[in-house]
Design a protein around this motif. Structure first.
Motif, PDB file in Angstrom:
ATOM      1  N   VAL A 116     -36.026  73.430 -18.809  1.00 36.14           N
ATOM      2  CA  VAL A 116     -37.184  72.605 -19.143  1.00 36.14           C
ATOM      3  C   VAL A 116     -36.814  71.624 -20.261  1.00 36.14           C
ATOM      4  O   VAL A 116     -36.681  72.027 -21.413  1.00 36.14           O
ATOM      5  N   THR A 160     -45.944  64.955 -22.911  1.00 37.61           N
ATOM      6  CA  THR A 160     -47.063  65.572 -23.618  1.00 37.61           C
ATOM      7  C   THR A 160     -47.619  64.642 -24.695  1.00 37.61           C
ATOM      8  O   THR A 160     -48.816  64.677 -24.988  1.00 37.61           O
ATOM      9  N   THR A 203     -40.791  73.493 -13.233  1.00 40.51           N
ATOM     10  CA  THR A 203     -41.477  72.763 -14.307  1.00 40.51           C
ATOM     11  C   THR A 203     -42.805  72.141 -13.876  1.00 40.51           C
ATOM     12  O   THR A 203     -43.470  71.480 -14.682  1.00 40.51           O
ATOM     13  N   GLY A 248     -45.683  73.410 -13.402  1.00 43.56           N
ATOM     14  CA  GLY A 248     -46.861  73.922 -14.096  1.00 43.56           C
ATOM     15  C   GLY A 248     -47.264  73.076 -15.282  1.00 43.56           C
ATOM     16  O   GLY A 248     -48.454  72.927 -15.585  1.00 43.56           O
ATOM     17  N   TYR A 249     -46.276  72.488 -15.944  1.00 43.85           N
ATOM     18  CA  TYR A 249     -46.587  71.618 -17.080  1.00 43.85           C
ATOM     19  C   TYR A 249     -47.401  70.411 -16.624  1.00 43.85           C
ATOM     20  O   TYR A 249     -48.357  70.001 -17.284  1.00 43.85           O
ATOM     21  N   THR A 256     -51.041  73.227 -21.915  1.00 41.28           N
ATOM     22  CA  THR A 256     -49.884  72.749 -21.148  1.00 41.28           C
ATOM     23  C   THR A 256     -48.776  73.799 -21.120  1.00 41.28           C
ATOM     24  O   THR A 256     -48.203  74.084 -20.062  1.00 41.28           O
ATOM     25  N   GLY A 294     -47.267  75.798 -17.923  1.00 41.36           N
ATOM     26  CA  GLY A 294     -45.838  75.661 -17.660  1.00 41.36           C
ATOM     27  C   GLY A 294     -45.129  76.988 -17.611  1.00 41.36           C
ATOM     28  O   GLY A 294     -44.329  77.253 -16.699  1.00 41.36           O
ATOM     29  N   GLN A 320     -46.029  79.072 -14.322  1.00 41.05           N
ATOM     30  CA  GLN A 320     -45.322  78.667 -13.100  1.00 41.05           C
ATOM     31  C   GLN A 320     -43.836  78.965 -13.209  1.00 41.05           C
ATOM     32  O   GLN A 320     -43.199  79.378 -12.231  1.00 41.05           O
ATOM     33  N   LEU A 321     -43.281  78.769 -14.391  1.00 39.86           N
ATOM     34  CA  LEU A 321     -41.869  79.071 -14.623  1.00 39.86           C
ATOM     35  C   LEU A 321     -41.581  80.537 -14.304  1.00 39.86           C
ATOM     36  O   LEU A 321     -40.594  80.872 -13.636  1.00 39.86           O
ATOM     37  N   GLY A 334     -39.815  78.593 -21.783  1.00 42.22           N
ATOM     38  CA  GLY A 334     -40.789  77.537 -21.560  1.00 42.22           C
ATOM     39  C   GLY A 334     -41.833  77.315 -22.623  1.00 42.22           C
ATOM     40  O   GLY A 334     -42.667  76.408 -22.487  1.00 42.22           O
TER      41      GLY A 334
END
Length: 197
Positions: free
Chosen positions: A42, A48, A95, A97-98, A134, A138, A141-142, A157
């Motif tokens: 990541v 962001t 990545t 999910g972010y 965020t 992230g 999902q990671l 992450g």
């Protein structure tokens, strides 16, 4: 004339204004995404920072719409994600999910400011909460995509991004409030009783 989501809109072209505003901030996110510090799995990027700026300047509704536009542009294959990447595979990859987190983070950050005051202090609090959202998306999902433990997902992450995330939250707050004031002076954003003079 109506006040919708923080910006002054005129009935005859309100849809066009929404498209333009959200498109501009989706483009800003795509540009800042290419400012990248590569680390394993990541990378640290300017995405962001862009999310925080967007929410601080244009609020919850338009901020979330801008992030949806950004995700959809990337999903079509345009290289708008970090590292000039694009495609659905990024969204469903480690990545992704972010990027999904950006949508909720922008909404919550803008909503906090709309419900309190548009000050640098409140923006810092709101952007810090947005950062947490965020990172939570992230890391989740990671964990599942790479079959990690929660501890591994946090180490990979979340932890490396806390300090830099706080720095970006401050920058987004300071720049965002400053730009918002200028937009108010230009009569693009209405003065509200919760807005700093």
């Amino acid at each position: 004339m109506v006040n919708n989501g923080g910006f002054i809109l005129y009935n005859s072209n309100s849809k066009l204004r929404v498209i333009i505003i959200c498109g501009i901030f989706a483009a800003i996110t795509a540009i800042l995404a290419q400012i990248e510090i590569p680390i394993p799995i990541v990378p640290i990027s300017g995405q962001t920072l862009a999310v925080g700026l967007t929410a601080t300047i244009i609020g919850s509704r338009y901020g979330a719409i801008a992030m949806i536009c950004y995700a959809l542009l990337g999903a079509t294959g345009l290289p708008v994600f970090a590292g000039f990447k694009g495609g659905v595979q990024v969204l469903i990859g480690p990545t992704g999910g972010y990027i999904f987190g950006f949508i909720l983070a922008a909404y919550v950050t803008g909503l906090i400011l709309e419900k309190t005051k548009f000050t640098i202090t409140m923006a810092m609090i709101a952007n810090t909460i947005g950062m947490i959202i965020t990172l939570a998306f992230g890391a989740t999902q990671l964990k599942f995509v790479l079959d990690m433990t929660w501890g591994q997902a946090l180490v990979t992450g979340v932890y490396p991004f806390i300090v830099v995330g706080l720095i970006k939250a401050y920058l987004a707050s300071w720049l965002g409030i400053t730009v918002r004031k200028r937009l108010i002076q230009a009569k693009l954003v209405p003065q509200t009783n919760k807005q700093v003079a």
